[in-house]
Design an enzyme around this catalytic site. Structure first.
Site, PDB file in Angstrom:
ATOM      1  N   GLY A  24      15.154  55.855  32.075  1.00  0.00           N
ATOM      2  CA  GLY A  24      15.557  54.824  33.020  1.00  0.00           C
ATOM      3  C   GLY A  24      16.554  55.272  34.066  1.00  0.00           C
ATOM      4  O   GLY A  24      17.281  54.443  34.622  1.00  0.00           O
ATOM      5  N   ASP A  57      -2.210  56.540  41.230  1.00  0.00           N
ATOM      6  CA  ASP A  57      -1.368  57.360  42.120  1.00  0.00           C
ATOM      7  C   ASP A  57      -2.013  57.568  43.491  1.00  0.00           C
ATOM      8  O   ASP A  57      -1.814  58.618  44.116  1.00  0.00           O
ATOM      9  CB  ASP A  57      -1.059  58.721  41.465  1.00  0.00           C
ATOM     10  CG  ASP A  57      -0.203  58.578  40.217  1.00  0.00           C
ATOM     11  OD1 ASP A  57       0.643  57.669  40.191  1.00  0.00           O
ATOM     12  OD2 ASP A  57      -0.377  59.379  39.286  1.00  0.00           O
ATOM     13  N   GLN A  95      16.342  63.848  43.678  1.00  0.00           N
ATOM     14  CA  GLN A  95      15.833  63.314  44.946  1.00  0.00           C
ATOM     15  C   GLN A  95      15.181  61.942  44.757  1.00  0.00           C
ATOM     16  O   GLN A  95      15.255  61.090  45.642  1.00  0.00           O
ATOM     17  CB  GLN A  95      14.847  64.285  45.588  1.00  0.00           C
ATOM     18  CG  GLN A  95      15.502  65.580  46.036  1.00  0.00           C
ATOM     19  CD  GLN A  95      16.719  65.327  46.910  1.00  0.00           C
ATOM     20  OE1 GLN A  95      16.641  64.662  47.930  1.00  0.00           O
ATOM     21  NE2 GLN A  95      17.869  65.839  46.473  1.00  0.00           N
ATOM     22  N   GLU A  96      14.535  61.740  43.605  1.00  0.00           N
ATOM     23  CA  GLU A  96      13.985  60.406  43.306  1.00  0.00           C
ATOM     24  C   GLU A  96      15.085  59.352  43.396  1.00  0.00           C
ATOM     25  O   GLU A  96      14.879  58.261  43.940  1.00  0.00           O
ATOM     26  CB  GLU A  96      13.354  60.393  41.904  1.00  0.00           C
ATOM     27  CG  GLU A  96      12.153  61.312  41.761  1.00  0.00           C
ATOM     28  CD  GLU A  96      11.494  61.186  40.381  1.00  0.00           C
ATOM     29  OE1 GLU A  96      11.456  60.075  39.835  1.00  0.00           O
ATOM     30  OE2 GLU A  96      11.032  62.221  39.852  1.00  0.00           O
ATOM     31  N   ASN A 131       5.595  52.296  42.767  1.00  0.00           N
ATOM     32  CA  ASN A 131       5.789  53.339  41.757  1.00  0.00           C
ATOM     33  C   ASN A 131       6.440  54.554  42.388  1.00  0.00           C
ATOM     34  O   ASN A 131       6.294  54.788  43.593  1.00  0.00           O
ATOM     35  CB  ASN A 131       4.424  53.755  41.175  1.00  0.00           C
ATOM     36  CG  ASN A 131       4.540  54.866  40.128  1.00  0.00           C
ATOM     37  OD1 ASN A 131       5.401  54.808  39.248  1.00  0.00           O
ATOM     38  ND2 ASN A 131       3.683  55.879  40.221  1.00  0.00           N
ATOM     39  N   ARG A 167       2.358  53.516  31.239  1.00  0.00           N
ATOM     40  CA  ARG A 167       1.056  52.932  30.903  1.00  0.00           C
ATOM     41  C   ARG A 167       0.258  52.663  32.172  1.00  0.00           C
ATOM     42  O   ARG A 167       0.752  52.013  33.108  1.00  0.00           O
ATOM     43  CB  ARG A 167       1.227  51.604  30.149  1.00  0.00           C
ATOM     44  CG  ARG A 167       1.954  51.708  28.829  1.00  0.00           C
ATOM     45  CD  ARG A 167       1.286  52.604  27.814  1.00  0.00           C
ATOM     46  NE  ARG A 167      -0.071  52.166  27.444  1.00  0.00           N
ATOM     47  CZ  ARG A 167      -0.879  52.859  26.667  1.00  0.00           C
ATOM     48  NH1 ARG A 167      -0.507  54.039  26.210  1.00  0.00           N
ATOM     49  NH2 ARG A 167      -2.063  52.399  26.387  1.00  0.00           N
ATOM     50  N   LEU A 194      -2.151  50.710  34.442  1.00  0.00           N
ATOM     51  CA  LEU A 194      -2.307  49.258  34.550  1.00  0.00           C
ATOM     52  C   LEU A 194      -3.725  48.895  34.962  1.00  0.00           C
ATOM     53  O   LEU A 194      -4.344  49.589  35.776  1.00  0.00           O
ATOM     54  CB  LEU A 194      -1.292  48.714  35.549  1.00  0.00           C
ATOM     55  CG  LEU A 194       0.166  48.951  35.099  1.00  0.00           C
ATOM     56  CD1 LEU A 194       1.136  48.840  36.261  1.00  0.00           C
ATOM     57  CD2 LEU A 194       0.547  48.000  33.974  1.00  0.00           C
ATOM     58  N   HIS A 217       6.274  58.613  41.764  1.00  0.00           N
ATOM     59  CA  HIS A 217       5.484  59.624  41.072  1.00  0.00           C
ATOM     60  C   HIS A 217       6.090  60.995  41.368  1.00  0.00           C
ATOM     61  O   HIS A 217       6.374  61.312  42.525  1.00  0.00           O
ATOM     62  CB  HIS A 217       4.030  59.574  41.562  1.00  0.00           C
ATOM     63  CG  HIS A 217       3.160  60.591  40.911  1.00  0.00           C
ATOM     64  ND1 HIS A 217       2.673  60.434  39.635  1.00  0.00           N
ATOM     65  CD2 HIS A 217       2.726  61.795  41.336  1.00  0.00           C
ATOM     66  CE1 HIS A 217       1.957  61.503  39.313  1.00  0.00           C
ATOM     67  NE2 HIS A 217       1.972  62.340  40.328  1.00  0.00           N
ATOM     68  N   ASN A 250      15.936  56.330  37.104  1.00  0.00           N
ATOM     69  CA  ASN A 250      15.590  55.719  38.398  1.00  0.00           C
ATOM     70  C   ASN A 250      15.985  54.247  38.426  1.00  0.00           C
ATOM     71  O   ASN A 250      16.504  53.754  39.437  1.00  0.00           O
ATOM     72  CB  ASN A 250      14.097  55.876  38.679  1.00  0.00           C
ATOM     73  CG  ASN A 250      13.776  57.222  39.299  1.00  0.00           C
ATOM     74  OD1 ASN A 250      14.173  57.505  40.422  1.00  0.00           O
ATOM     75  ND2 ASN A 250      13.069  58.062  38.556  1.00  0.00           N
TER      76      ASN A 250
HETATM   77  N1  NHR Z   1      -1.520  51.886  37.194  1.00  0.00           N
HETATM   78  C1  NHR Z   1      -2.360  51.831  38.228  1.00  0.00           C
HETATM   79  N2  NHR Z   1      -3.394  51.003  38.146  1.00  0.00           N
HETATM   80  N3  NHR Z   1      -2.205  52.583  39.343  1.00  0.00           N
HETATM   81  C2  NHR Z   1      -1.172  53.431  39.422  1.00  0.00           C
HETATM   82  O1  NHR Z   1      -1.037  54.147  40.521  1.00  0.00           O
HETATM   83  C3  NHR Z   1      -0.258  53.545  38.364  1.00  0.00           C
HETATM   84  C4  NHR Z   1      -0.477  52.732  37.244  1.00  0.00           C
HETATM   85  C5  NHR Z   1       0.387  52.806  36.136  1.00  0.00           C
HETATM   86  C6  NHR Z   1       1.420  53.705  36.131  1.00  0.00           C
HETATM   87  C7  NHR Z   1       2.647  55.622  37.116  1.00  0.00           C
HETATM   88  C8  NHR Z   1       1.907  56.975  36.987  1.00  0.00           C
HETATM   89  C9  NHR Z   1       2.746  58.128  37.491  1.00  0.00           C
HETATM   90  O2  NHR Z   1       3.508  57.944  38.443  1.00  0.00           O
HETATM   91  C10 NHR Z   1       1.611  54.560  37.213  1.00  0.00           C
HETATM   92  C11 NHR Z   1       0.802  54.455  38.350  1.00  0.00           C
HETATM   93  C12 NHR Z   1       0.988  56.845  33.321  1.00  0.00           C
HETATM   94  C13 NHR Z   1      -0.144  57.639  33.283  1.00  0.00           C
HETATM   95  C14 NHR Z   1      -0.912  57.817  32.000  1.00  0.00           C
HETATM   96  O3  NHR Z   1      -1.856  58.582  31.943  1.00  0.00           O
HETATM   97  C15 NHR Z   1      -0.594  58.196  34.461  1.00  0.00           C
HETATM   98  C16 NHR Z   1       0.098  57.980  35.647  1.00  0.00           C
HETATM   99  C17 NHR Z   1       1.241  57.189  35.671  1.00  0.00           C
HETATM  100  C18 NHR Z   1       1.686  56.633  34.499  1.00  0.00           C
HETATM  101  N4  NHR Z   1      -0.544  57.114  30.909  1.00  0.00           N
HETATM  102  C19 NHR Z   1      -1.218  57.146  29.600  1.00  0.00           C
HETATM  103  C20 NHR Z   1      -2.108  55.894  29.420  1.00  0.00           C
HETATM  104  O4  NHR Z   1      -3.068  56.003  28.642  1.00  0.00           O
HETATM  105  C21 NHR Z   1      -0.211  57.123  28.478  1.00  0.00           C
HETATM  106  C22 NHR Z   1       0.711  58.289  28.505  1.00  0.00           C
HETATM  107  C23 NHR Z   1       1.904  58.110  27.566  1.00  0.00           C
HETATM  108  O5  NHR Z   1       2.068  57.043  26.958  1.00  0.00           O
HETATM  109  O6  NHR Z   1       2.729  59.049  27.492  1.00  0.00           O
HETATM  110  O7  NHR Z   1      -1.808  54.832  29.999  1.00  0.00           O
HETATM  111  O8  NHR Z   1       2.606  59.276  37.004  1.00  0.00           O
HETATM  112  C1  GAR Z   2      10.602  60.330  36.771  1.00  0.00           C
HETATM  113  O1  GAR Z   2      10.571  61.696  37.149  1.00  0.00           O
HETATM  114  C2  GAR Z   2       9.389  59.613  37.304  1.00  0.00           C
HETATM  115  O2  GAR Z   2       9.004  60.035  38.580  1.00  0.00           O
HETATM  116  C3  GAR Z   2       8.379  60.010  36.278  1.00  0.00           C
HETATM  117  O3  GAR Z   2       9.044  60.000  35.046  1.00  0.00           O
HETATM  118  C4  GAR Z   2      10.432  60.197  35.253  1.00  0.00           C
HETATM  119  C5  GAR Z   2      11.170  58.993  34.709  1.00  0.00           C
HETATM  120  O4  GAR Z   2      12.546  59.221  34.679  1.00  0.00           O
HETATM  121  N1  GAR Z   2       7.290  59.092  36.264  1.00  0.00           N
HETATM  122  C6  GAR Z   2       6.115  59.399  35.729  1.00  0.00           C
HETATM  123  O5  GAR Z   2       5.871  60.510  35.323  1.00  0.00           O
HETATM  124  C7  GAR Z   2       5.140  58.275  35.672  1.00  0.00           C
HETATM  125  N2  GAR Z   2       3.980  58.695  34.993  1.00  0.00           N
HETATM  126  P1  GAR Z   2      13.521  57.993  34.432  1.00  0.00           P
HETATM  127  O6  GAR Z   2      13.000  57.213  33.238  1.00  0.00           O
HETATM  128  O7  GAR Z   2      14.831  58.663  34.110  1.00  0.00           O
HETATM  129  O8  GAR Z   2      13.563  57.195  35.704  1.00  0.00           O
END
Ligand code: NHR
Ligand code: GAR
Length: 193
Positions: A12, A149, A177-178, A111, A95, A97, A113, A14
């Site tokens: 958390g 993404d 930077q985030e 989001n 997760r 969505l 990323h 960010n």
């Molecule tokens: N949902 C949608 N529909 N579109 C996006 O652009 C989303 C999203 C949900 C989350 C964050 C994303 C990232 O910034 C995000 C963007 C989780 C996964 C993933 O594979 C991928 C990308 C992002 C977040 N999650 C697995 C799943 O089955 C679980 C992985 C785990 O629990 O560690 O959901 O990177």
């Molecule tokens: C951040 O680097 C964020 O960009 C990344 O996880 C970290 C969370 O840090 N997000 C993802 O990888 C989403 N799939 P934080 O919990 O300290 O903000």
């Protein structure tokens, strides 16, 4: 009040950066905006304690307690809607969505990323950037659409990839930077609402 709801799964930092900047810049007084709640899909997310220290209401919805992604997302949407948010912020929320959830919050779901999108969508971005021999890496703030993404880009920051970097050292450089670009981008979006 323009409510901001933040979703986390982990540390958390960010979320904490947004809360800190909102306090420092008096978003409530100057913009009528506040972080109204922090929600997590993990009960042990470190960010929950930080939110509580700031007096922000928290709620945990464990995705494993739901039979399907649709069921989880429906419960999550209800919990978010209770705060009538102007903007919903994914901050290390892990997760994917469902299209129905994304549609419900279209235009107010954002989001961050940890890559320079459209490079390296999905997971393990830092190792993939190192393996590809990238000389720069970074982070991207984007609106969330059903395609992972791939939504419209709102802000980016770049950092160098340095000799000897590991995924951990690169992730730490990107994360600093985030914390600069995400609070700024969230405020900009809130001001448009
Ligand atoms: N949902 C949608 N529909 N579109 C996006 O652009 C989303 C999203 C949900 C989350 C964050 C994303 C990232 O910034 C995000 C963007 C989780 C996964 C993933 O594979 C991928 C990308 C992002 C977040 N999650 C697995 C799943 O089955 C679980 C992985 C785990 O629990 O560690 O959901 O990177
Ligand atoms: C951040 O680097 C964020 O960009 C990344 O996880 C970290 C969370 O840090 N997000 C993802 O990888 C989403 N799939 P934080 O919990 O300290 O903000």
């Amino acid at each position: 009040m323009k409510n901001i709801v933040i979703l986390i799964s982990g540390g958390g930092s960010n979320m904490a950066a947004i809360v800190r900047v909102a306090q420092q810049q008096d978003w409530a007084g100057r913009h009528g905006a506040r972080v109204a709640a922090v929600l997590s899909n993990k009960a042990d997310a470190g960010g929950l304690a930080i939110a509580r220290e700031h007096g922000i209401p928290t709620q945990v919805l464990d995705h494993k307690a739901y039979a399907s992604r649709e069921d989880f997302d429906a419960a999550l949407a209800r919990a978010i809607d209770a705060h009538a948010p102007a903007v919903v912020v994914l901050a290390g929320f892990m997760r994917i969505l469902t299209p129905g959830f994304v549609q419900h919050f279209a235009g107010r779901l954002v989001n961050i990323h940890p890559s320079l999108l459209p490079a390296f969508p999905g997971l393990h971005t830092h190792q993939r950037a190192i393996d590809a021999g990238c000389r720069v890496a970074g982070a991207t703030v984007h609106l969330v659409t059903a395609e992972l993404d791939a939504g419209p880009i709102l802000a980016q920051a770049a950092v160098p990839v340095l000799p000897g970097d590991t995924a951990q050292t690169l992730a730490a450089r990107v994360l600093t930077q985030e914390h600069v670009i995400y609070p700024r981008a969230v405020l900009e979006l809130v001001l448009q609402k």
